[in-house]
Design a protein around this motif. Structure first.
Motif, PDB file in Angstrom:
ATOM      1  N   TYR A 124     117.013   6.367  61.942  1.00 14.74           N
ATOM      2  CA  TYR A 124     115.579   6.591  61.742  1.00 14.74           C
ATOM      3  C   TYR A 124     115.050   5.800  60.539  1.00 14.74           C
ATOM      4  O   TYR A 124     115.766   5.567  59.567  1.00 14.74           O
ATOM      5  CB  TYR A 124     115.293   8.077  61.499  1.00 14.74           C
ATOM      6  CG  TYR A 124     115.749   8.973  62.612  1.00 14.74           C
ATOM      7  CD1 TYR A 124     114.990   9.139  63.766  1.00 14.74           C
ATOM      8  CD2 TYR A 124     116.963   9.670  62.515  1.00 14.74           C
ATOM      9  CE1 TYR A 124     115.415   9.970  64.788  1.00 14.74           C
ATOM     10  CE2 TYR A 124     117.394  10.498  63.532  1.00 14.74           C
ATOM     11  CZ  TYR A 124     116.621  10.642  64.669  1.00 14.74           C
ATOM     12  OH  TYR A 124     117.050  11.464  65.679  1.00 14.74           O
ATOM     13  N   ARG A 125     113.783   5.455  60.643  1.00  8.39           N
ATOM     14  CA  ARG A 125     113.045   4.958  59.487  1.00  8.39           C
ATOM     15  C   ARG A 125     111.766   5.763  59.398  1.00  8.39           C
ATOM     16  O   ARG A 125     111.028   5.871  60.383  1.00  8.39           O
ATOM     17  CB  ARG A 125     112.723   3.471  59.619  1.00  8.39           C
ATOM     18  CG  ARG A 125     111.913   2.920  58.446  1.00  8.39           C
ATOM     19  CD  ARG A 125     111.694   1.429  58.543  1.00  8.39           C
ATOM     20  NE  ARG A 125     110.839   0.943  57.484  1.00  8.39           N
ATOM     21  CZ  ARG A 125     110.455  -0.325  57.331  1.00  8.39           C
ATOM     22  NH1 ARG A 125     110.896  -1.254  58.197  1.00  8.39           N
ATOM     23  NH2 ARG A 125     109.669  -0.684  56.341  1.00  8.39           N
ATOM     24  N   LYS A 141     115.252   0.676  64.675  1.00 14.69           N
ATOM     25  CA  LYS A 141     115.226   2.065  64.235  1.00 14.69           C
ATOM     26  C   LYS A 141     114.246   2.865  65.086  1.00 14.69           C
ATOM     27  O   LYS A 141     113.333   2.300  65.704  1.00 14.69           O
ATOM     28  CB  LYS A 141     114.768   2.161  62.764  1.00 14.69           C
ATOM     29  CG  LYS A 141     115.581   1.333  61.771  1.00 14.69           C
ATOM     30  CD  LYS A 141     116.879   2.014  61.397  1.00 14.69           C
ATOM     31  CE  LYS A 141     117.578   1.241  60.269  1.00 14.69           C
ATOM     32  NZ  LYS A 141     118.844   1.896  59.874  1.00 14.69           N
ATOM     33  N   TYR A 146     108.026   6.928  57.536  1.00 12.31           N
ATOM     34  CA  TYR A 146     106.860   6.317  56.896  1.00 12.31           C
ATOM     35  C   TYR A 146     105.840   7.399  56.547  1.00 12.31           C
ATOM     36  O   TYR A 146     105.716   8.414  57.251  1.00 12.31           O
ATOM     37  CB  TYR A 146     106.144   5.345  57.838  1.00 12.31           C
ATOM     38  CG  TYR A 146     106.970   4.281  58.495  1.00 12.31           C
ATOM     39  CD1 TYR A 146     106.920   2.968  58.049  1.00 12.31           C
ATOM     40  CD2 TYR A 146     107.747   4.574  59.609  1.00 12.31           C
ATOM     41  CE1 TYR A 146     107.647   1.962  58.691  1.00 12.31           C
ATOM     42  CE2 TYR A 146     108.486   3.590  60.255  1.00 12.31           C
ATOM     43  CZ  TYR A 146     108.431   2.286  59.787  1.00 12.31           C
ATOM     44  OH  TYR A 146     109.148   1.299  60.429  1.00 12.31           O
ATOM     45  N   ASN A 163     111.148   4.860  64.641  1.00  7.18           N
ATOM     46  CA  ASN A 163     110.139   4.826  63.582  1.00  7.18           C
ATOM     47  C   ASN A 163     109.368   6.144  63.586  1.00  7.18           C
ATOM     48  O   ASN A 163     108.696   6.468  64.573  1.00  7.18           O
ATOM     49  CB  ASN A 163     109.201   3.659  63.802  1.00  7.18           C
ATOM     50  CG  ASN A 163     109.926   2.326  63.789  1.00  7.18           C
ATOM     51  OD1 ASN A 163     110.030   1.681  62.759  1.00  7.18           O
ATOM     52  ND2 ASN A 163     110.446   1.902  64.946  1.00  7.18           N
ATOM     53  N   PHE A 220     102.669   3.092  57.433  1.00  7.10           N
ATOM     54  CA  PHE A 220     102.863   2.522  58.767  1.00  7.10           C
ATOM     55  C   PHE A 220     101.582   1.900  59.312  1.00  7.10           C
ATOM     56  O   PHE A 220     101.585   0.747  59.764  1.00  7.10           O
ATOM     57  CB  PHE A 220     103.367   3.593  59.739  1.00  7.10           C
ATOM     58  CG  PHE A 220     103.663   3.035  61.105  1.00  7.10           C
ATOM     59  CD1 PHE A 220     104.844   2.349  61.342  1.00  7.10           C
ATOM     60  CD2 PHE A 220     102.751   3.148  62.145  1.00  7.10           C
ATOM     61  CE1 PHE A 220     105.121   1.793  62.593  1.00  7.10           C
ATOM     62  CE2 PHE A 220     103.008   2.615  63.396  1.00  7.10           C
ATOM     63  CZ  PHE A 220     104.199   1.930  63.624  1.00  7.10           C
ATOM     64  N   ILE A 239     107.808   4.689  68.362  1.00 13.40           N
ATOM     65  CA  ILE A 239     107.050   5.266  67.251  1.00 13.40           C
ATOM     66  C   ILE A 239     106.844   6.749  67.522  1.00 13.40           C
ATOM     67  O   ILE A 239     106.264   7.123  68.549  1.00 13.40           O
ATOM     68  CB  ILE A 239     105.684   4.567  67.100  1.00 13.40           C
ATOM     69  CG1 ILE A 239     105.872   3.053  66.917  1.00 13.40           C
ATOM     70  CG2 ILE A 239     104.905   5.162  65.944  1.00 13.40           C
ATOM     71  CD1 ILE A 239     104.594   2.267  67.134  1.00 13.40           C
ATOM     72  N   PRO A 290     106.567  -1.668  64.394  1.00 16.86           N
ATOM     73  CA  PRO A 290     107.762  -0.844  64.216  1.00 16.86           C
ATOM     74  C   PRO A 290     109.001  -1.682  63.952  1.00 16.86           C
ATOM     75  O   PRO A 290     109.094  -2.845  64.347  1.00 16.86           O
ATOM     76  CB  PRO A 290     107.872  -0.113  65.558  1.00 16.86           C
ATOM     77  CG  PRO A 290     107.237  -1.049  66.545  1.00 16.86           C
ATOM     78  CD  PRO A 290     106.120  -1.732  65.802  1.00 16.86           C
ATOM     79  N   ASP A 291     109.957  -1.078  63.291  1.00 20.34           N
ATOM     80  CA  ASP A 291     111.277  -1.671  63.130  1.00 20.34           C
ATOM     81  C   ASP A 291     111.979  -1.591  64.494  1.00 20.34           C
ATOM     82  O   ASP A 291     112.200  -0.493  65.012  1.00 20.34           O
ATOM     83  CB  ASP A 291     112.059  -0.883  62.083  1.00 20.34           C
ATOM     84  CG  ASP A 291     113.422  -1.491  61.772  1.00 20.34           C
ATOM     85  OD1 ASP A 291     113.991  -2.178  62.647  1.00 20.34           O
ATOM     86  OD2 ASP A 291     113.937  -1.247  60.664  1.00 20.34           O
TER      87      ASP A 291
END
Length: 443
Positions: free
Chosen positions: A27-28, A47, A30, A49, A35, A232, A43-44
C-alpha cells in the motif's frame, strides 16, 4: 516510513488492524491534498493507492491519539474539523489542529455552514471563508481543502451542506480543493457526490451514529485486500468510531458526551450488517437484505399473517413512511453511493420496491428505474408518492411481481436491489431470478 508513537489503549482492534494492514508494503497512503493536488491524481502503478479521509464529527479530543497511531504506522491522512462551537466542539485555542499538522497529517475544514445559514440566519459563505482563515491560523499553516458535513437534522430539512459550495471554484473559498463538481476531488462528469477513485470504502454503514467497522471487522479489510496495484481506494472513517470513546471522556473543548449504544442495539445492528454482507455475491449483484430500519423490518414480517382486530388503529406504516421521506431522497441516495451501487446512466431493478425511496434515489442519475412489488396497496402508495418528484418520476416504472418470478429479460439490468425482502422469499429460486436479471456490466 513509521515513527514510534505510543498507541492509545482505547483504539479499537478493528481500526488497529486496518492501520496495520495499510502499513504493509503493498500500500501507499496519501492525504487528500497529497493525492488530488500534489500528485495530480496519478497513482503508483506498483502499489494499492489509498487516500485516507477522517471526519471529526465527534470525539475532537481523540484526534491527536488517532494522528499518533497513524503516524506510528506511516499512514498519511487528512482530518476534517468542524468549526461551529455552538453545535459541536470548540477548536479555537485548542492547539489540536497544530498538533495534527506537526504529526505530518493534513488539516482540513468540515463544513456545516449551509445548515448554519438555514437555522441561524448566518451568511454561510462569509462565515465559511472566515473559518478557512481562522483554521489556517489555528493550524499554523494554510489549510488546503474542505468537505461538507452531513447529519440527520439537515437531512430532515431535505437539504445538504453540499448545496452551498458544490458549484463554486475552490479559489473563491481561499482553498486549493474542496468537494465541488468539476473540481479535482469529485469524479469528472459526476452529477452527485462521488470522489474520483476506483473503490470507495466508508465506516458509515447505513446507520446514523453507528459504530462503523466495529460491527463488521472484515468489511474494510476485504476491500483493501482485494484491491490491485495501480488502483485508487478512497478510505473514509470517523474519529470517534476508532476508539472506545466513552473511556476518559474530555469536556475540555465544550463537546457533549454521547453514550455508548446499548448491548441490544449493538447486537441488532451487527447482525443486520453481517446478514447484508453474507448475501452480497462476488459478482456484486446487489441483494442487500439488512434491516436498515428495525421498524420496517418488523412491519414487513407482520404482512405474513392476518392480524387480529385491535382496539387502537395501527399507524406503524404511516409513521414509518413519514420517517422515510422526512429524511429526504439525498439521504437514501447517499447510502447507495456509500455502497457503490449507483448506476448513473444505467438500468436499475428493485425487487420488492415498497414505499419507493430507493427507486427515487436511483432515479437521480439512472436512465431507467424499475420496481416490482406484489402488494397492490403498497404499489399505489409509492406511485402516488413518486408523483411528488417530477424530475424522477418519468424514469420510474412500478409493476406487480415477486422475487421468484422477475418478468424482465435476462441480463437486462445494470444493478439489481433486493432490500428488506430476500429473507421472506424462496431464496434459491429468487437468487436465480436476481442473477438472471443482473447480467450487464455494473454493480
Amino acid at each position: 516510513m513509521t515513527t514510534t508513537h505510543a498507541i492509545d489503549p482505547r483504539l479499537n482492534a478493528t481500526y488497529h488492524n486496518v492501520f496495520k494492514e495499510l502499513a504493509k508494503d503493498r500500500y501507499r497512503t496519501y492525504s487528500v491534498a497529497e493525492f488530488y493536488c500534489d500528485g495530480n491524481k496519478i497513482p503508483d502503478p506498483n502499489k494499492v493507492n489509498v487516500i485516507v479521509r477522517i471526519d471529526v464529527d465527534f470525539g475532537f479530543h481523540l484526534s491527536v491519539p488517532l494522528a499518533k497511531a497513524l503516524a506510528h504506522y506511516g499512514i498519511n491522512s487528512t482530518h476534517y474539523f468542524l468549526t461551529h462551537p455552538e453545535r459541536y466542539y470548540n477548536p479555537w485555542g485548542s492547539g489540536i489542529p497544530a498538533q495534527i499538522h506537526q504529526l505530518g497529517q493534513e488539516v482540513g475544514l468540515h463544513s456545516d455552514h449551509y445548515y448554519g445559514q438555514l437555522v441561524d440566519g448566518d451568511d454561510g459563505l462569509s462565515r465559511l471563508k472566515a473559518d478557512v482563515t481562522r483554521l489556517s491560523a489555528e493550524t499554523g499553516a494554510p489549510i488546503r481543502g474542505m468537505v461538507y458535513h452531513g447529519h440527520t437534522k439537515i437531512d430532515a430539512m431535505k437539504k445538504t451542506n453540499w448545496e452551498l459550495t458544490r458549484n463554486l471554484d475552490s479559489a473563491e473559498l481561499g482553498l486549493e480543493y474542496h468537494d465541488n463538481l468539476n473540481g479535482v476531488y469529485i469524479k469528472p462528469g459526476a452529477t452527485f457526490w462521488q470522489p474520483d477513485c476506483d473503490i470507495r470504502v466508508s465506516d458509515w454503514l447505513g446507520f446514523s451514529n453507528s459504530w462503523g467497522w466495529n460491527y463488521m471487522p472484515s468489511y474494510p479489510l476485504r476491500f483493501l485486500r482485494q484491491a490491485q496495484p495501480g488502483q485508487i481506494v478512497h478510505l473514509a472513517f470517523h474519529t470517534h468510531n476508532a476508539f472506545e470513546y466513552w473511556r476518559n471522556w474530555s469536556y475540555e473543548y465544550g463537546e457533549p458526551f454521547k453514550a455508548k449504544e446499548s448491548a441490544l442495539t449493538f447486537w441488532r445492528k451487527a447482525v443486520a450488517i453481517r446478514r447484508r454482507q453474507q448475501l452480497r455475491p462476488k459478482e456484486r449483484m446487489i441483494a442487500l437484505t439488512s434491516n436498515l430500519l428495525g421498524l420496517l423490518g418488523a412491519q414487513l414480517l407482520g404482512r405474513l399473517w392476518k392480524r387480529p382486530k385491535q382496539s387502537e388503529p395501527d399507524t406503524s406504516w404511516e409513521t414509518a413512511r413519514q420517517r422515510i421521506f422526512d429524511r429526504g431522497i439525498n439521504y437514501w441516495h447517499g447510502i447507495l453511493a456509500d455502497f457503490d451501487v449507483l448506476a448513473p446512466g444505467g438500468r436499475v431493478l428493485e425487487v420488492g420496491s415498497g414505499n419507493g425511496q430507493w427507486l427515487l434515489a436511483f432515479a437521480q442519475d439512472a436512465e431507467a428505474v424499475f420496481g416490482i412489488e406484489p402488494g397492490q396497496a403498497i404499489r399505489e402508495y409509492s406511485q402516488q408518492k413518486i408523483l411528488e418528484f417530477p424530475e424522477q418520476m418519468s424514469r420510474i416504472t412500478i409493476s406487480p411481481g415477486a422475487a421468484e418470478n422477475i418478468r424482465y429479460p435476462s441480463e437486462s439490468m445494470d444493478c439489481v436491489l433486493c432490500m428488506e425482502v430476500f429473507m421472506f422469499t424462496k431464496q434459491e429460486q429468487a437468487l436465480r431470478e436476481l442473477e438472471q436479471a443482473k447480467g450487464r456490466q455494473g454493480p
